[in-house]
Design a protein around this motif. Structure first.
Motif, PDB file in Angstrom:
ATOM      1  N   GLN A 197       0.678  -1.314  -0.024  1.00 13.07           N
ATOM      2  CA  GLN A 197       0.072   0.034  -0.127  1.00 13.07           C
ATOM      3  C   GLN A 197       0.957   1.456  -0.058  1.00 13.07           C
ATOM      4  O   GLN A 197       0.624   2.055  -0.870  1.00 13.07           O
ATOM      5  N   LEU A 235       3.137   6.385  -6.865  1.00 16.73           N
ATOM      6  CA  LEU A 235       2.190   7.477  -7.743  1.00 16.73           C
ATOM      7  C   LEU A 235       2.672   8.925  -7.337  1.00 16.73           C
ATOM      8  O   LEU A 235       2.182   9.880  -7.771  1.00 16.73           O
ATOM      9  N   MET A 262       3.277  10.236  -4.179  1.00 13.50           N
ATOM     10  CA  MET A 262       3.020  11.011  -3.117  1.00 13.50           C
ATOM     11  C   MET A 262       4.138  10.993  -2.129  1.00 13.50           C
ATOM     12  O   MET A 262       4.833   9.887  -1.990  1.00 13.50           O
ATOM     13  N   MET A 293       1.866  12.261   3.196  1.00 11.62           N
ATOM     14  CA  MET A 293       0.486  12.303   2.322  1.00 11.62           C
ATOM     15  C   MET A 293       0.247  10.840   2.400  1.00 11.62           C
ATOM     16  O   MET A 293      -0.925  10.553   2.538  1.00 11.62           O
ATOM     17  N   GLN A 341      -6.778   3.094   6.882  1.00 11.14           N
ATOM     18  CA  GLN A 341      -7.045   1.477   6.719  1.00 11.14           C
ATOM     19  C   GLN A 341      -6.465   1.068   8.205  1.00 11.14           C
ATOM     20  O   GLN A 341      -7.178   0.270   8.649  1.00 11.14           O
ATOM     21  N   PHE A 349      -5.987   0.714  -3.245  1.00 11.38           N
ATOM     22  CA  PHE A 349      -6.409   1.229  -2.077  1.00 11.38           C
ATOM     23  C   PHE A 349      -7.825   0.512  -1.824  1.00 11.38           C
ATOM     24  O   PHE A 349      -8.781   1.096  -2.466  1.00 11.38           O
ATOM     25  N   MET A 368     -11.250   2.766  -0.780  1.00 15.53           N
ATOM     26  CA  MET A 368     -11.541   3.834  -1.713  1.00 15.53           C
ATOM     27  C   MET A 368     -12.176   3.265  -2.750  1.00 15.53           C
ATOM     28  O   MET A 368     -11.990   2.099  -3.350  1.00 15.53           O
ATOM     29  N   LEU A 428      -6.986   9.988  -6.803  1.00 12.29           N
ATOM     30  CA  LEU A 428      -6.267  10.313  -5.618  1.00 12.29           C
ATOM     31  C   LEU A 428      -4.886  11.211  -5.798  1.00 12.29           C
ATOM     32  O   LEU A 428      -4.627  12.238  -5.566  1.00 12.29           O
ATOM     33  N   ALA A 429      -4.145  10.567  -6.861  1.00  5.83           N
ATOM     34  CA  ALA A 429      -2.759  11.208  -6.988  1.00  5.83           C
ATOM     35  C   ALA A 429      -2.997  12.382  -7.914  1.00  5.83           C
ATOM     36  O   ALA A 429      -2.368  13.300  -7.679  1.00  5.83           O
ATOM     37  N   HIS A 445      -4.249  15.304  -5.489  1.00  2.00           N
ATOM     38  CA  HIS A 445      -3.396  15.688  -4.383  1.00  2.00           C
ATOM     39  C   HIS A 445      -2.100  15.868  -4.680  1.00  2.00           C
ATOM     40  O   HIS A 445      -1.180  16.421  -3.965  1.00  2.00           O
ATOM     41  N   VAL A 446      -1.397  15.027  -5.817  1.00  2.00           N
ATOM     42  CA  VAL A 446      -0.226  15.351  -6.294  1.00  2.00           C
ATOM     43  C   VAL A 446      -0.064  16.238  -7.146  1.00  2.00           C
ATOM     44  O   VAL A 446       0.954  17.101  -7.295  1.00  2.00           O
ATOM     45  N   LYS A 476      -2.361  18.335  -8.194  1.00  2.00           N
ATOM     46  CA  LYS A 476      -3.223  19.251  -7.948  1.00  2.00           C
ATOM     47  C   LYS A 476      -4.099  19.846  -9.044  1.00  2.00           C
ATOM     48  O   LYS A 476      -4.340  20.884  -9.224  1.00  2.00           O
ATOM     49  N   ARG A 483      -4.904   3.582 -13.011  1.00  2.00           N
ATOM     50  CA  ARG A 483      -4.388   4.385 -11.849  1.00  2.00           C
ATOM     51  C   ARG A 483      -3.075   4.988 -11.934  1.00  2.00           C
ATOM     52  O   ARG A 483      -2.926   6.313 -11.861  1.00  2.00           O
ATOM     53  N   ALA A 484      -2.109   4.270 -12.757  1.00  2.00           N
ATOM     54  CA  ALA A 484      -0.841   4.673 -12.889  1.00  2.00           C
ATOM     55  C   ALA A 484      -0.966   5.456 -14.236  1.00  2.00           C
ATOM     56  O   ALA A 484      -0.141   6.745 -14.175  1.00  2.00           O
ATOM     57  N   MET A 525      -1.552   9.563 -13.963  1.00  2.00           N
ATOM     58  CA  MET A 525      -0.679  10.612 -13.807  1.00  2.00           C
ATOM     59  C   MET A 525       0.055  10.983 -15.124  1.00  2.00           C
ATOM     60  O   MET A 525       0.837  11.697 -15.115  1.00  2.00           O
TER      61      MET A 525
END
Lengths: 220, 242
Positions: free
Chosen positions: A117, A124, A126, A130, A139, B89, B92, B100-101, B104-105, B107, B149-150, B153
């Motif tokens: 995780q 990604l 992060m 974060m 979790q 995750f 979620m 998510l990324a 938050h990453v 923006k 997901r990858a 980005m």
């Protein structure tokens, strides 16, 4: 058994209960905040933070709450030269104690999350903190909720120990009523009942929360 | 795009990578094969610093990834990674996993990120799963979501760490199809896999690793039809028999 004393003394129980709830609420809140910090310190790579946290947890777990309470109650005001007031000192003692147990619960929760995780989150882009806040802690929190709830319930019950330094909590007031009425037994039954109702309601609320947090777990 | 030179990795006393040199060019699909324990996953994981190299250098788009002055988080945004165990995750929804990324990453706004996510979900044929949670999905679906997901980005390179090894056999195809499409669009990819069919068909270059070194590399035709090294022959002899 004679409960007619309640007519005259019910106010003692109400006052005591509100003090107990006040102490417990802030004890839990501060305990969790400090506990999270201690857990993160113990998991960090910084050797200084890590050893401080480990030492703190060992020390608190290895000494009785009563001794800690006395040390805080009589020692802290002298040490810093400020008169904090009884209830503040009670909250400090309780939360400093609880923080150690909460820290261990949270640390176990964080370690229980698969390291994939963290890797997925980091890959990604992060940053570590974060990923911790968004991925790991939510979790972990779900996993440790039962243990954490248990700690809250223990804390509410153990808060009765502050009666020995004269804080007017539920236990102290029940004792006062015993003295005033010469009834050795009945006021204790009332106090026990109130403690039980508080912890029982909390326990039900926690299992409700637990069920809601498991919403995403329904599988096909 | 990625220059690897003399890459070494030790776990304690165990030396897993014993000097890897490789240049990965834009648009290449590098397939890394080799027996288990040969260091191929470690090699891949060093590329985005999930493992810290013990020696050597990795230059990604002109930046050394081991140089502490470079922000590894910024570099990782440009390198997508897909894991054997998916690592979605679980708390979620699919949509939240993908956005998510970017939110938050990178923006991006929520709307922007969700637009990108929906486009990706359509591409992999899972737009109806946007609000599902990962454990309501099959393994193949999970892995396709992990790829999406990858991709959300907008990475310059995609790293795949045995993406089909944890799947039931009937689900391997759907994941390889997505990867095949990705390769056809010109995505730079580094794939660690045991799928020799995929390596042959999609790979532009195959690296055969054994004992922490690249033993042999070349086009799929060279490696599979005319391996030069005895160890390559031995390995392929074992895995291609079935």
């Amino acid at each position: 058994m004679d409960f007619s004393f309640l007519q005259k003394y019910y106010g003692f129980f109400i006052d005591g209960t509100s003090i107990t709830l006040f102490l417990s609420f802030f004890g839990v809140a501060l305990g969790v905040i400090l506990g999270v910090l201690l857990a993160l310190m113990k998991l960090s790579k910084n050797i200084l933070l890590k050893s401080f946290s480990s030492a703190y947890i060992e020390l608190v777990r290895g000494t009785p709450l009563l001794v800690q309470l006395y040390i805080i109650y009589y020692g802290l005001p002298r040490l810093v030269g400020i008169d904090f007031g009884d209830i503040t000192l009670g909250i400090v003692a309780i939360s400093l104690n609880s923080a150690a147990y909460v820290a261990e619960i949270i640390r176990a929760g964080i370690l229980s999350i698969d390291k994939g995780q963290m890797e997925a989150a980091r890959s990604l882009g992060m940053p570590h903190n974060m990923a911790m806040m968004k991925i790991i802690i939510p979790q972990a929190f779900k996993n440790i909720l039962p243990a954490l709830g248990n700690e809250f319930i223990v804390l509410i019950k153990e808060s009765s120990i502050v009666s020995v330094v004269g804080i007017h909590d539920l236990m102290y007031n029940a004792d006062t009523v015993r003295g005033n009425t010469y009834l050795p037994f009945e006021p204790l039954i009332i106090a026990a009942l109130i403690y039980f109702v508080i912890t029982f309601i909390l326990s039900k609320l926690l299992s409700l929360l637990e069920r809601r947090m498991r919403a995403g777990d329904s599988s096909i | 795009m990625i220059q690897v030179s003399n890459l070494q990795k030790k776990f304690g006393k165990l030396q897993v990578l014993k000097g890897i040199d490789s240049n990965i060019e834009q648009g290449e699909v590098i397939v890394v094969i080799g027996p288990s324990g040969s260091g191929k996953s470690t090699f891949l994981r060093c590329l985005n610093l999930l493992e810290e190299p013990s020696g050597g250098t990795i230059i990604f788009e002109g930046n050394s990834i081991t140089d502490k002055r470079n922000d590894i988080n910024k570099l990782r945004e440009k390198m997508g990674m897909v894991f054997q165990q998916f690592n979605l995750f679980p708390h979620m929804t699919v949509m939240e996993n993908i956005t998510l990324a970017p939110i938050h990453v990178k923006k991006l706004s929520k709307d922007e990120a969700e637009g990108i996510a929906l486009g990706l979900l359509k591409r992999i044929g899972l737009e109806d799963k946007a609000q599902a949670y990962p454990n309501q999905l099959s393994g193949g679906q999970k892995q396709r979501i992990a790829i999406a997901r990858a991709l959300a980005m907008a990475p310059d390179v995609m790293l795949f760490d045995e993406p089909t090894s944890a799947l039931d056999p009937e689900m391997v195809g759907e994941v390889l199809d997505v990867m095949r499409e990705l390769a056809a669009e010109g995505m730079t990819m580094v794939v660690v896999t045991h799928e020799m069919g995929f390596a042959k068909e999609v790979g532009s270059r195959v690296l055969f690793m054994d004992d922490g070194k690249i033993v042999e590399e070349g086009s799929p035709a060279e490696i599979f039809d005319n391996p030069k090294h005895a160890r390559t022959k031995d390995f392929l002899g074992k895995v291609l028999r079935y």
